[in-house]
Design a protein around this motif. Structure first.
Motif, PDB file in Angstrom:
ATOM      1  N   VAL A 241       0.834  -1.202   0.000  1.00  9.57           N
ATOM      2  CA  VAL A 241       0.000   0.000   0.000  1.00  9.57           C
ATOM      3  C   VAL A 241       0.868   1.251   0.000  1.00  9.57           C
ATOM      4  CG1 VAL A 241      -1.654   1.347   1.343  1.00  9.57           C
ATOM      5  CG2 VAL A 241      -1.987  -1.118   1.071  1.00  9.57           C
ATOM      6  N   ALA A 242       1.891   1.257   0.844  1.00  7.46           N
ATOM      7  CA  ALA A 242       2.783   2.420   0.908  1.00  7.46           C
ATOM      8  C   ALA A 242       3.527   2.606  -0.411  1.00  7.46           C
ATOM      9  CB  ALA A 242       3.771   2.251   2.062  1.00  7.46           C
ATOM     10  N   VAL A 243       4.053   1.517  -0.948  1.00  6.02           N
ATOM     11  CA  VAL A 243       4.786   1.580  -2.218  1.00  6.02           C
ATOM     12  C   VAL A 243       3.884   2.076  -3.334  1.00  6.02           C
ATOM     13  CG1 VAL A 243       5.835   0.127  -4.009  1.00  6.02           C
ATOM     14  CG2 VAL A 243       6.514  -0.166  -1.613  1.00  6.02           C
ATOM     15  N   SER A 244       2.654   1.570  -3.367  1.00 11.66           N
ATOM     16  CA  SER A 244       1.736   1.881  -4.464  1.00 11.66           C
ATOM     17  C   SER A 244       1.359   3.353  -4.507  1.00 11.66           C
ATOM     18  CB  SER A 244       0.470   1.038  -4.342  1.00 11.66           C
ATOM     19  OG  SER A 244       0.780  -0.330  -4.359  1.00 11.66           O
ATOM     20  N   PHE A 245       1.144   3.953  -3.351  1.00  8.24           N
ATOM     21  CA  PHE A 245       0.755   5.363  -3.333  1.00  8.24           C
ATOM     22  C   PHE A 245       1.839   6.231  -3.967  1.00  8.24           C
ATOM     23  CE2 PHE A 245       0.954   9.558  -1.361  1.00  8.24           C
ATOM     24  CZ  PHE A 245      -0.291  10.060  -1.723  1.00  8.24           C
ATOM     25  N   PHE A 246       3.074   6.008  -3.570  1.00  5.57           N
ATOM     26  CA  PHE A 246       4.157   6.844  -4.084  1.00  5.57           C
ATOM     27  C   PHE A 246       4.469   6.530  -5.544  1.00  5.57           C
ATOM     28  CE2 PHE A 246       4.939   7.048   0.523  1.00  5.57           C
ATOM     29  CZ  PHE A 246       4.990   8.426   0.683  1.00  5.57           C
ATOM     30  N   ILE A 247       4.461   5.253  -5.913  1.00  2.72           N
ATOM     31  CA  ILE A 247       4.756   4.894  -7.301  1.00  2.72           C
ATOM     32  C   ILE A 247       3.635   5.367  -8.218  1.00  2.72           C
ATOM     33  CG2 ILE A 247       5.035   2.977  -8.921  1.00  2.72           C
ATOM     34  CD1 ILE A 247       6.498   1.459  -6.741  1.00  2.72           C
ATOM     35  N   GLY A 248       2.389   5.107  -7.848  1.00  2.00           N
ATOM     36  CA  GLY A 248       1.262   5.542  -8.674  1.00  2.00           C
ATOM     37  C   GLY A 248       1.248   7.043  -8.863  1.00  2.00           C
TER      38      GLY A 248
ATOM     39  N   GLY B 290      11.965   0.598   1.472  1.00  2.00           N
ATOM     40  CA  GLY B 290      12.539  -0.564   2.146  1.00  2.00           C
ATOM     41  C   GLY B 290      13.666  -0.176   3.080  1.00  2.00           C
ATOM     42  N   GLY B 291      14.459   0.798   2.663  1.00  2.00           N
ATOM     43  CA  GLY B 291      15.534   1.280   3.523  1.00  2.00           C
ATOM     44  C   GLY B 291      15.004   1.942   4.775  1.00  2.00           C
ATOM     45  N   TRP B 292      13.964   2.754   4.631  1.00  2.00           N
ATOM     46  CA  TRP B 292      13.350   3.407   5.800  1.00  2.00           C
ATOM     47  C   TRP B 292      12.796   2.368   6.776  1.00  2.00           C
ATOM     48  CZ3 TRP B 292      10.358   7.300   2.274  1.00  2.00           C
ATOM     49  CH2 TRP B 292      11.223   8.354   1.922  1.00  2.00           C
ATOM     50  N   MET B 293      12.263   1.273   6.203  1.00  2.00           N
ATOM     51  CA  MET B 293      11.684   0.234   7.052  1.00  2.00           C
ATOM     52  C   MET B 293      12.730  -0.759   7.572  1.00  2.00           C
ATOM     53  SD  MET B 293       8.160  -0.590   4.963  1.00  2.00           S
ATOM     54  CE  MET B 293       7.540  -1.642   6.285  1.00  2.00           C
ATOM     55  N   LYS B 294      13.982  -0.589   7.135  1.00  2.00           N
ATOM     56  CA  LYS B 294      15.092  -1.450   7.557  1.00  2.00           C
ATOM     57  C   LYS B 294      14.808  -2.919   7.235  1.00  2.00           C
ATOM     58  CE  LYS B 294      16.541   1.733  11.210  1.00  2.00           C
ATOM     59  NZ  LYS B 294      16.843   1.931  12.656  1.00  2.00           N
TER      60      LYS B 294
ATOM     61  N   GLY C 249      22.649  -1.369  -4.114  1.00  2.00           N
ATOM     62  CA  GLY C 249      21.683  -0.329  -3.801  1.00  2.00           C
ATOM     63  C   GLY C 249      21.091   0.317  -5.040  1.00  2.00           C
ATOM     64  N   VAL C 250      19.911   0.883  -4.883  1.00  2.00           N
ATOM     65  CA  VAL C 250      19.221   1.625  -5.942  1.00  2.00           C
ATOM     66  C   VAL C 250      18.944   3.021  -5.403  1.00  2.00           C
ATOM     67  CG1 VAL C 250      17.218   1.726  -7.473  1.00  2.00           C
ATOM     68  CG2 VAL C 250      18.139  -0.503  -6.773  1.00  2.00           C
ATOM     69  N   PRO C 251      19.658   4.030  -5.854  1.00  2.00           N
ATOM     70  CA  PRO C 251      19.537   5.366  -5.264  1.00  2.00           C
ATOM     71  C   PRO C 251      18.209   6.036  -5.581  1.00  2.00           C
ATOM     72  CG  PRO C 251      20.939   5.443  -7.196  1.00  2.00           C
ATOM     73  CD  PRO C 251      20.657   3.991  -6.939  1.00  2.00           C
ATOM     74  N   LEU C 252      17.694   6.797  -4.614  1.00  2.00           N
ATOM     75  CA  LEU C 252      16.450   7.528  -4.819  1.00  2.00           C
ATOM     76  C   LEU C 252      16.596   8.593  -5.893  1.00  2.00           C
ATOM     77  CD1 LEU C 252      13.512   7.924  -3.892  1.00  2.00           C
ATOM     78  CD2 LEU C 252      14.351   9.551  -2.188  1.00  2.00           C
TER      79      LEU C 252
END
Length: 430
Positions: free
Chosen positions: A27-34, A137-141, A96-99
């Motif tokens: 849900v969190a991923v989808s909001f930002f990606i969408g 994912g990084g924020w959520m460790k 890693g995949v940078p923001l």
């Protein structure tokens, strides 16, 4: 000694309710990606309209290419690897995949399209999805295993949202990682949720998708199936030519301009301008979904008789290979749709079979061959065109997959089950 169970509340919740855990992440991923994909699509539409209204912008393409090179040279670091960086990180976590990949690829893709480069949008959406998911994912460790799954969610969400095909996006995220094997099925449900919700969020923000239609619904016909199988061979060969040309142009231009890399996109822009004069049209610039004039060649026009020239597919291939192979940014998939649809149009007129059906088959099959994702592309055909011709969709995609060889557009794909007996399994896979 037995390992003591973790007392961390998140670890406890994950162990007891794994699907709920991944659902929350999705849900969190989808909001930002969408939301990011919606912004990209809206800006891309404005950019395309602006370029079509001002054809003279094409002459700024060489300078725009130098600017894109400078942006990545100054700020990009490993972001320039694009989709391959995300696939590599799934296979072997650590790099890693940078923001920064999200704003960089969004901005430079818009620059490419504004000045007439022939590119797509899938690569941009997937890169944004992967970089956003990795940051969350990084924020959520998250640990390495969960990072793999959240990156696959990013791929599914970006793909599903940019094309409005969440089912195909789900399977694409699993299938694109390796040739001959679907990815970790543990990620299937999280990817499905991410793809669906990302698409819904994208639509919520008002980003629309082009609607394609195949009017043919004549049912199964053995003779028609024969033509579909032969066309699948042609689609696979076109996929192979595209991938081979892309890799050769990248390698050759990299060697020629090793001392002055900024000159590579400048020369590429000049070549595109020259190709426009040789072709006598700007129809092969940009996305190519719709044309700027009534008689123009585009993906939409390829679905009707007379909507494409016999070699429109080859022109688009050349324009795209030069654009992306010489340093401009964007995806390959929408140009592959154009190549496939116009090649299908040409085959249909020669074979005397329904033009809209063959254009639709080329649309998905050339993509299937170039990305080695026949299952995802068959499902894309069902989502875009309806289920009536699913047998033909599957036949065309499988033939294209087989005849496209192993060198697809993503060099980080691993060969798990070779298509041919004389090709060895990828040594990077255990």
């Amino acid at each position: 000694m037995h390992k003591q169970p973790s007392s961390d509340p998140i670890d406890v919740f994950r162990s007891r309710f794994p699907y709920a855990y991944y659902l929350i992440i999705a849900v969190a991923v989808s909001f930002f990606i969408g939301s990011a994909v919606a912004l990209f699509l809206i800006l891309l539409d404005l950019t395309t309209v602006t370029r079509q209204a001002h054809p003279w912008l094409l002459y700024g393409l060489p300078v725009a290419g130098v600017f894109i090179w400078w942006v990545y040279h100054r700020f990009g670091k490993n972001s320039a690897a694009g989709n391959n960086l995300i696939i590599d990180e799934i296979h072997a976590p650590g790099g890693g995949v940078p923001l920064r990949m999200t704003p960089l690829v969004l901005f430079t893709t818009l620059i490419t399209h504004l000045f007439g480069g022939s590119a797509g949008r899938e690569g941009t959406a997937v890169q944004m999805g992967g970089s956003i998911a990795y940051r969350i994912g990084g924020w959520m460790k998250l640990d390495a295993g969960d990072m793999r799954i959240i990156l696959m969610m990013g791929i599914a969400g970006g793909f599903g949202a940019v094309f409005g095909t969440p089912v195909a996006g789900t399977v694409f995220a699993l299938e694109v990682l390796a040739i001959g094997k679907l990815g970790d099925l543990k990620a299937l449900v999280p990817c499905a949720v991410a793809a669906y919700l990302s698409d819904r969020v994208c639509q919520f923000w008002g980003a629309g998708h082009t609607h394609y239609a195949i009017g043919f619904a004549g049912g199964f016909d053995g003779k028609l199936l024969g033509w579909v199988l032969l066309a699948g061979v042609a689609f696979g060969c076109a996929s192979r030519l595209f991938s081979w040309s892309m890799h050769r142009v990248k390698d050759l231009s990299g060697k020629l301009f090793v001392a002055t890399p900024w000159l590579m996109p400048f020369v590429g822009g000049c070549i595109i301008i020259g190709l426009v004069f040789i072709a006598g049209t700007q129809d092969y610039l940009g996305l190519g979904v719709t044309a700027s004039h009534a008689d123009g060649v585009s993906i939409v026009s390829a679905f009707r008789e007379g909507g494409a020239e016999p070699f429109s597919w080859l022109w688009k291939l050349a324009f795209t290979v030069v654009t992306l192979g010489m340093g401009f940014k964007g995806g390959e998939v929408t140009p592959l749709f154009f190549i496939g649809a116009t090649l299908g149009n040409a085959i249909a007129l020669y074979a005397g079979v329904p033009v809209d059906l063959m254009a639709g088959l080329g649309f998905i099959a050339v993509f299937a061959g170039a990305t080695n994702t026949p299952v995802a592309c068959t499902l894309m055909g069902v989502e875009l065109f309806g289920p009536e011709n699913v047998v033909y969709f599957g036949a065309a995609c499988l033939m294209a997959y087989y005849f496209s060889g192993h060198a697809g557009i993503y060099s980080s794909q691993r060969v798990i089950i070779p298509k041919f007996g004389w090709v060895k399994k990828d040594p990077r896979h255990p």
